[in-house]
Motif scaffolding. Sequence first.
Motif, PDB file in Angstrom:
ATOM      1  N   ALA A  85       0.855  -1.190   0.000  1.00 44.08           N
ATOM      2  CA  ALA A  85       0.000   0.000   0.000  1.00 44.08           C
ATOM      3  C   ALA A  85       0.891   1.239   0.000  1.00 44.08           C
ATOM      4  N   VAL A  86       0.576   2.193  -0.832  1.00 41.38           N
ATOM      5  CA  VAL A  86       1.347   3.441  -0.891  1.00 41.38           C
ATOM      6  C   VAL A  86       0.390   4.626  -0.748  1.00 41.38           C
ATOM      7  N   GLY A  87       0.963   5.823  -0.625  1.00 42.21           N
ATOM      8  CA  GLY A  87       0.154   7.033  -0.521  1.00 42.21           C
ATOM      9  C   GLY A  87      -0.726   7.029   0.712  1.00 42.21           C
ATOM     10  N   GLY A  88      -1.960   7.527   0.564  1.00 39.16           N
ATOM     11  CA  GLY A  88      -2.879   7.614   1.693  1.00 39.16           C
ATOM     12  C   GLY A  88      -3.230   6.259   2.272  1.00 39.16           C
ATOM     13  N   TYR A  89      -3.383   5.263   1.408  1.00 37.33           N
ATOM     14  CA  TYR A  89      -3.657   3.916   1.910  1.00 37.33           C
ATOM     15  C   TYR A  89      -2.460   3.406   2.697  1.00 37.33           C
ATOM     16  N   GLY A  90      -1.254   3.717   2.245  1.00 38.98           N
ATOM     17  CA  GLY A  90      -0.071   3.319   2.985  1.00 38.98           C
ATOM     18  C   GLY A  90      -0.034   3.939   4.370  1.00 38.98           C
ATOM     19  N   ARG A  91      -0.547   5.154   4.495  1.00 39.47           N
ATOM     20  CA  ARG A  91      -0.593   5.813   5.806  1.00 39.47           C
ATOM     21  C   ARG A  91      -1.763   5.310   6.659  1.00 39.47           C
ATOM     22  N   GLY A  92      -2.602   4.436   6.109  1.00 32.28           N
ATOM     23  CA  GLY A  92      -3.761   3.946   6.846  1.00 32.28           C
ATOM     24  C   GLY A  92      -4.848   4.992   6.968  1.00 32.28           C
ATOM     25  N   GLU A  93      -4.952   5.873   5.969  1.00 32.85           N
ATOM     26  CA  GLU A  93      -5.918   6.974   6.020  1.00 32.85           C
ATOM     27  C   GLU A  93      -6.940   6.835   4.891  1.00 32.85           C
ATOM     28  N   LEU A  94      -7.701   5.760   4.922  1.00 30.41           N
ATOM     29  CA  LEU A  94      -8.692   5.532   3.873  1.00 30.41           C
ATOM     30  C   LEU A  94      -9.983   6.285   4.208  1.00 30.41           C
ATOM     31  N   SER A  95     -10.361   7.211   3.343  1.00 32.32           N
ATOM     32  CA  SER A  95     -11.676   7.832   3.425  1.00 32.32           C
ATOM     33  C   SER A  95     -12.682   6.950   2.701  1.00 32.32           C
ATOM     34  N   PRO A  96     -13.985   7.181   2.904  1.00 35.67           N
ATOM     35  CA  PRO A  96     -14.989   6.280   2.316  1.00 35.67           C
ATOM     36  C   PRO A  96     -14.842   6.063   0.819  1.00 35.67           C
ATOM     37  N   ARG A  97     -14.425   7.088   0.062  1.00 38.10           N
ATOM     38  CA  ARG A  97     -14.317   6.939  -1.386  1.00 38.10           C
ATOM     39  C   ARG A  97     -12.869   7.104  -1.873  1.00 38.10           C
ATOM     40  N   SER A  98     -11.920   6.855  -1.013  1.00 36.26           N
ATOM     41  CA  SER A  98     -10.514   6.987  -1.402  1.00 36.26           C
ATOM     42  C   SER A  98     -10.134   5.947  -2.453  1.00 36.26           C
ATOM     43  N   ASP A  99      -9.177   6.322  -3.303  1.00 35.02           N
ATOM     44  CA  ASP A  99      -8.554   5.344  -4.201  1.00 35.02           C
ATOM     45  C   ASP A  99      -7.751   4.343  -3.364  1.00 35.02           C
ATOM     46  N   LEU A 100      -7.616   3.145  -3.885  1.00 35.14           N
ATOM     47  CA  LEU A 100      -6.660   2.191  -3.332  1.00 35.14           C
ATOM     48  C   LEU A 100      -5.379   2.317  -4.139  1.00 35.14           C
ATOM     49  N   ASP A 101      -4.323   2.822  -3.527  1.00 40.33           N
ATOM     50  CA  ASP A 101      -3.016   2.975  -4.184  1.00 40.33           C
ATOM     51  C   ASP A 101      -2.178   1.736  -3.859  1.00 40.33           C
ATOM     52  N   LEU A 102      -1.960   0.894  -4.864  1.00 40.45           N
ATOM     53  CA  LEU A 102      -1.309  -0.395  -4.627  1.00 40.45           C
ATOM     54  C   LEU A 102      -0.149  -0.613  -5.593  1.00 40.45           C
ATOM     55  N   LEU A 103       0.881  -1.219  -5.068  1.00 42.49           N
ATOM     56  CA  LEU A 103       2.043  -1.627  -5.856  1.00 42.49           C
ATOM     57  C   LEU A 103       2.213  -3.132  -5.696  1.00 42.49           C
ATOM     58  N   LEU A 104       2.207  -3.857  -6.816  1.00 38.36           N
ATOM     59  CA  LEU A 104       2.560  -5.284  -6.788  1.00 38.36           C
ATOM     60  C   LEU A 104       4.067  -5.373  -7.022  1.00 38.36           C
ATOM     61  N   LEU A 105       4.786  -5.692  -5.965  1.00 41.04           N
ATOM     62  CA  LEU A 105       6.246  -5.718  -5.994  1.00 41.04           C
ATOM     63  C   LEU A 105       6.727  -7.162  -6.175  1.00 41.04           C
ATOM     64  N   HIS A 106       7.683  -7.374  -7.058  1.00 43.93           N
ATOM     65  CA  HIS A 106       8.239  -8.723  -7.229  1.00 43.93           C
ATOM     66  C   HIS A 106       9.752  -8.614  -7.437  1.00 43.93           C
ATOM     67  N   ASP A 107      10.445  -9.684  -7.076  1.00 42.67           N
ATOM     68  CA  ASP A 107      11.922  -9.638  -7.120  1.00 42.67           C
ATOM     69  C   ASP A 107      12.497 -10.004  -8.481  1.00 42.67           C
ATOM     70  N   GLY A 108      11.636 -10.305  -9.461  1.00 42.34           N
ATOM     71  CA  GLY A 108      12.110 -10.578 -10.809  1.00 42.34           C
ATOM     72  C   GLY A 108      12.382 -12.028 -11.096  1.00 42.34           C
ATOM     73  N   THR A 109      12.221 -12.926 -10.098  1.00 45.26           N
ATOM     74  CA  THR A 109      12.509 -14.346 -10.334  1.00 45.26           C
ATOM     75  C   THR A 109      11.380 -15.039 -11.083  1.00 45.26           C
ATOM     76  N   ALA A 110      10.136 -14.620 -10.844  1.00 45.99           N
ATOM     77  CA  ALA A 110       9.006 -15.211 -11.566  1.00 45.99           C
ATOM     78  C   ALA A 110       8.935 -14.622 -12.967  1.00 45.99           C
ATOM     79  N   ASP A 111       8.412 -15.418 -13.936  1.00 45.90           N
ATOM     80  CA  ASP A 111       8.343 -14.914 -15.302  1.00 45.90           C
ATOM     81  C   ASP A 111       7.227 -13.885 -15.425  1.00 45.90           C
ATOM     82  N   ALA A 112       7.271 -13.105 -16.483  1.00 45.64           N
ATOM     83  CA  ALA A 112       6.345 -11.986 -16.675  1.00 45.64           C
ATOM     84  C   ALA A 112       4.908 -12.454 -16.748  1.00 45.64           C
ATOM     85  N   ARG A 113       4.674 -13.649 -17.391  1.00 40.60           N
ATOM     86  CA  ARG A 113       3.297 -14.133 -17.530  1.00 40.60           C
ATOM     87  C   ARG A 113       2.691 -14.448 -16.162  1.00 40.60           C
TER      88      ARG A 113
END
Length: 816
Positions: free
Chosen positions: A65-93
Amino acid sequence: MTNLDVKTETEDSGPSGYAAARLRLLTEKARPGPPRRTALARLTDDWLAGLHRAAGAPPGTALVAVGGYGRGELSPRSDLDLLLLHDGTADARTIAALADRLWYPIWDLGLALDHSVRTPAEARRTAGEDLKVQLGLLDARPVAGDTALATALRTAVLADWRNQAPRRLPELDALCRERAERSGELQYLLEPDLKEARGGLRDAQALRAVAASWLADAPREGLDDARRRLLDARDALHLATGRATDRLALQEQDAVAAGLGLLDADTLLREVYEAARTVSYASDVTWREVGRVLKARSARPRLRGLLGGRGSGGKPPVERTPLAEGVVEMDGEAVLALSARPERDPVLPLRAAAAAAQAGLPLSLHAVRRLAATAKPLPAPWPAEAREALVTLLGAGEATVPVWEALEAEGLVTRLLPDWERVRCRPQRNPVHTWTVDRHLVETAVRAASLTRRVHRPDLLLVAALLHDIGKGWPGDHSVAGETIARDLATRIGFDRADVTVIATVVRHHLLLVETATRRDLDDPATVRTVAAAVGTLGALELLHALTEADALATGPAAWSSWRASLVADLVARVAGVLAGEEPPDPEAAAPSAEQERIAIEALRTGEPVLALHAHEPAAPDSDEPEPVGVELLVALPERPGVLPAVAGVLALHRLTVRAAELRAVALPTELGRGPVLVLDWRVAAEYGSLPEAHRLRADLVRALDGSLDIPARLAERDTSYPRRRGVPAPPPRVTVAPAASRHATVIEVRAQDAPGLLHRIGRALEGADVRVRSAHVSTLGANAVDTLYVTRPDGLPLSDDEATDVAKVVEGALG
């Protein structure tokens, strides 16, 4: 990460279970504010963690979680700011399939999603290229998967941020300034953007980023509470509207106030303004500190070269330049001297403020806080030095504003002027006004500072400017309440009895000149005598003239123009003559102008309307360019019923704004024809574009008079497309009779929502009431119009009281 409070609500980890639990949480009354935002973030964490597990995420991946969601400050209609992080070992598919299994359930619920898929190296590289991405990653928080991978990324991003701070912080400062220029200052806007406007949530986030750089830090006192209040207001706004909006629109403010348990919309705005003011002041102080630190860092290599490492160990000497007793300049700020003793020197706060403003310097945060904590209260009345310091502070012009804001931030203004508390952060629900009441008072003093050479007592002008709207915190007429408060405060400040009387008089009548000049017949002796009696002396008139201009200029661009300035100057000259012992001329004895007589003769000879347009373009004050004040339109035609509504209707159809109108019957020599001719002298201006040609106006006027042009129908078509603000109903029109305003006519004042053809409808109503209009004076500020009409019976005599009351009711009914 599991939230025990909501565990029973999330036994079904699917979308429907999450949606139901989310709805229950948002409709709870017992857990608003930070507890609800935290609970919503944890509820969302649990659901997303379940999605991550169910998706069969491979090792070396993390949902962050990044941004406002990362700070734990979700308002009722806030966006969910998400990063899917990977170390590069799994293939792209595999990673792409995982992303689909995470993102699609979020979209299926209708939640807004800001998403990305990156390796740690890609995330750091993107952050280095995009400041907004880097700011979001500063609040990165692992939600599911490989916690060590997410934590390592956040540690690296923080290290990058601190290493790059000398380059990145100026970029962030520029971004904040650009956003403020685009969105305005939250603390003064009637419909503020809680996130983007200056002093809003974006600025609060920027202060957190500065603190994370370890280069400088924001003043902490009150900042967390201010940020919480802004977030609470945004939560209530989301729940009231059902939309992801940050703009606190007028039509939503009552519902938002109710959602927060506040008394009304004004209370809501004051709380929001207070919070924004805290954030704005903290931003000013913080960015000054950043600039100082960066400047010092850039100077160190040069100083080391010059000093060769000798003497002070390469440290630059601290320079202190005296500004006033106990006040010095140091490092671009006004600070207290080492010898200053605020606890023994009650004048020091005002002396320091005046010295800072005169030098064009900010007053340092440390100095203001020390003064607020230790300064001895001023005696009442103030000593002369304190009064002079206040006048010096107010007379510094634009430099007054940041110094005054610093005093306000630490409570020193209300300590000096206790009545200031009632106007502090008080909204003005009139779109003509740019500022809140308190800032408008300071801005008026700033404007008055440029006019001090026009008056004999600049000190009285500046203090009256500061106090002229001080009564707006009290019920009733703010000018009446302000007179009493100004008298008390002027006495407290230390003015003698005569000066106190002048200040109180000017505050009481600060609207008199502009309202009279734009709404009354200046050729009527009763108008001039009434103003002269209220003002009393030439000295007070001089001050009132300057204050009128300063007040209007500080209100907003719609409140002052060359046309208004010329009317006020004309009134002041006439009143000055009366105060000097002259008698105002009788309008009945005034002869028509040569142009009026010319077109009257032509109209009598032809029996048809005659029109003449004359442009008037005097130079605008303090400008090298002429500013059109309007065009004089003369209309002459043999006297007949329906002339006023016909002309007013034709002007409205041609999109001409009427500023003033005078009607008079011109008696011509008997050998020229059939009797008096009606001459109408109008001052008009085009709403936009160029003026219509006179022959087109005349052709439509002829059609209006013979009935072939249906003006009411045409105006009704226009009226349906006239812009109105959704959700803000216009107040009903109000028509009153001004008693004893004229010896020659009855004065009727109409206050209504401005709209095309308003004067036409008024004229039709007066025609139906069988009264004659001598003159009309039109004043428009924003969406509000005030039309003042001087009317008589058909025989030229004023109406009786009963007749006047009946006519007022007829007009009000026609407009309703």
